[in-house]
Design an enzyme around this catalytic site. Sequence first.
Site, PDB file in Angstrom:
ATOM      1  N   HIS A 518       0.831  -1.202   0.000  1.00 58.72           N
ATOM      2  CA  HIS A 518       0.000   0.000   0.000  1.00 58.72           C
ATOM      3  C   HIS A 518       0.865   1.252   0.000  1.00 58.72           C
ATOM      4  O   HIS A 518       0.625   2.187   0.767  1.00 58.72           O
ATOM      5  CB  HIS A 518      -0.921   0.007   1.219  1.00 58.72           C
ATOM      6  CG  HIS A 518      -1.932  -1.087   1.220  1.00 58.72           C
ATOM      7  ND1 HIS A 518      -2.671  -1.411   2.333  1.00 58.72           N
ATOM      8  CD2 HIS A 518      -2.332  -1.943   0.247  1.00 58.72           C
ATOM      9  CE1 HIS A 518      -3.485  -2.416   2.055  1.00 58.72           C
ATOM     10  NE2 HIS A 518      -3.288  -2.760   0.793  1.00 58.72           N
ATOM     11  N   HIS A 562      -7.295  -0.211   3.165  1.00 54.62           N
ATOM     12  CA  HIS A 562      -6.444  -0.574   2.040  1.00 54.62           C
ATOM     13  C   HIS A 562      -6.512   0.557   1.018  1.00 54.62           C
ATOM     14  O   HIS A 562      -7.419   1.379   1.053  1.00 54.62           O
ATOM     15  CB  HIS A 562      -6.896  -1.904   1.440  1.00 54.62           C
ATOM     16  CG  HIS A 562      -6.738  -3.059   2.389  1.00 54.62           C
ATOM     17  ND1 HIS A 562      -6.046  -4.200   2.072  1.00 54.62           N
ATOM     18  CD2 HIS A 562      -7.183  -3.252   3.661  1.00 54.62           C
ATOM     19  CE1 HIS A 562      -6.058  -5.039   3.103  1.00 54.62           C
ATOM     20  NE2 HIS A 562      -6.759  -4.475   4.078  1.00 54.62           N
TER      21      HIS A 562
END
Length: 585
Positions: A518, A562
């Site tokens: 991420h 996320h």
Amino acid sequence: MIYDFVVCGGGTAGCVVAARLAEDPSVKVLVIEAGQHNENLENAHMVGGWSQLFDKETDWNVISEPRPAVNNRQVKLSRGKFLGGCSGCNGTLCVRGSKKDFDDWNLEGWSGDEFWKYMSKAETFHDKPWFNVSKESHGYDGLLHTEPHDLAPISNLLLESMQSKGLPYDCDMFSHGNNPHGCGHSTRTVHQGIRTTGADFVTDKNRRDNIHLMLQTHVDKVIVEQDANGELRAAGIRAVGPDGAVVEVKAAKEVVLAAGAYCSPNILNRSGIGAGKELEKHGITTIVDLPGVGKNLMDHLRLGTNSNFARRCQIVFMFYETDKPGITNDHLVYHGDSFGKTYALWKDEKKGFLSTFPFGAFAFARLDERLADSSVWTSAPREPGRDPMGLTPSQPNIEFFTTECYGGPKQFDQFPGDGKHAFSIIAELFSPRSRGTVALHSSDPTAAPLVDCNYLADPLDVEVLAEACRFGNEIVMQGAGTKDIVKGSWPSDLVHHRYTTREEWIPYVRDNATTCYHASGTCAMGETSNPNAVVDNKLRVRGIKGLRVADCSIMPTLNGGHTQMPAYGIGEKAADLIKETWLRT
């Protein structure tokens, strides 16, 4: 060659920007992508084939610098290098985070309520009869198709365990973002057995004649010129084609960098836009001295402080063996000749194990009470109404998610054979305090970025992540659904299932923490008064007209979730900001 808009990067956000700008048939849009087209990449369409895109030409093959806090390990930071980018090889998860995550940016136009609408704009959600949907949290007219995931038996048992350990069930909590402590389901970027990606915005039925794709081409730099008023303006780009030939393209209106948190800052650096002293090392003349370029790296291995430039996160896998057959999905892929049958089922019917990503149940949790006995936690400074990580009670400290079989990053390679069954719970730390950097290896536009993640440099990050692991282990070993089915840790030479103290978990964390892919924050958005801000709230690069950044690198702090849905939201928002400037009708 002259285009109205040149989009550098054909990944998740870049494809969205291009598609939305091209809705005006009078403009010409160029998308430059360093990788190949995704149309013939079966593993980008077959959800279960994701790992087969790594460690080859479809991966940027970035490896972090060794750091002592993780015992001098280097972490593989795989990134998709093909049309669609990481949306073609990620976990398909739509975990938006909390609205407060975006409110905390404190930037006009980017509140949680406003940004939620942009994430939803990208989406067409497909419901299932068993799913208790939060209807107002989804979109129904976008080009990204999403749906809930049908759980394997082990995941239903883990949901039962989570509830018995104090995490109430809230089915669609990862879409509505209002619950920091509970368990439920994450919707996925999958529909009818096929992964949906950013590439879908510019290909197949969504292809437009006014979008041109330039593939296998690395962007070297932005060409900066002075306009008639003496102001600096992005006039186009210089790139290197697959044959090594240099290509220059003019942008009549704007250049948009959407190359991701590793590559967007380095395009700026090679363009002379960055920290002057660092550019001098590579013989690059500084055009605009922006010290924030390449700083503030965040990546679920997420680390951060209470300041506006500081959130990251880290994940740790904990695998367990069960001798109860049929509750995990290992038998569908690892036992006997099962993989061949599984693959044939996907090829023929787009069904079965390979039509899904093997994540199962999800949870958010606050750890205030569990950390009350920690001197590291209780003595750490904090702002009023926030914990030492900078989070309010409405934001989770951690996320748990589970796997329905054995598997994960490449280092997890001791697969359970016939008669063996394994699953995991994964602890992901939100808003830690350390952060890293992205820099140039050299001025070569084809070179991989130099990434120093600085994982777990702050003791508080280790303390909280270790407590998260302890809680996750208790869920599995003591929870009502799983306490009677666990044989032990997997592989069997591990003994983490026996750990009971936070101190026992700290060495495990340092040895096993890995990235959640991420990466973000390296071209951070901020007010003009912030010397480390790279772009303003309109995504315009400071000091250069006609140049914006539109990818997760603009996130000043990382959401507690996320980054896939924020990437789509940033693309949608960026397109509207550009339209406000150029395409008023």
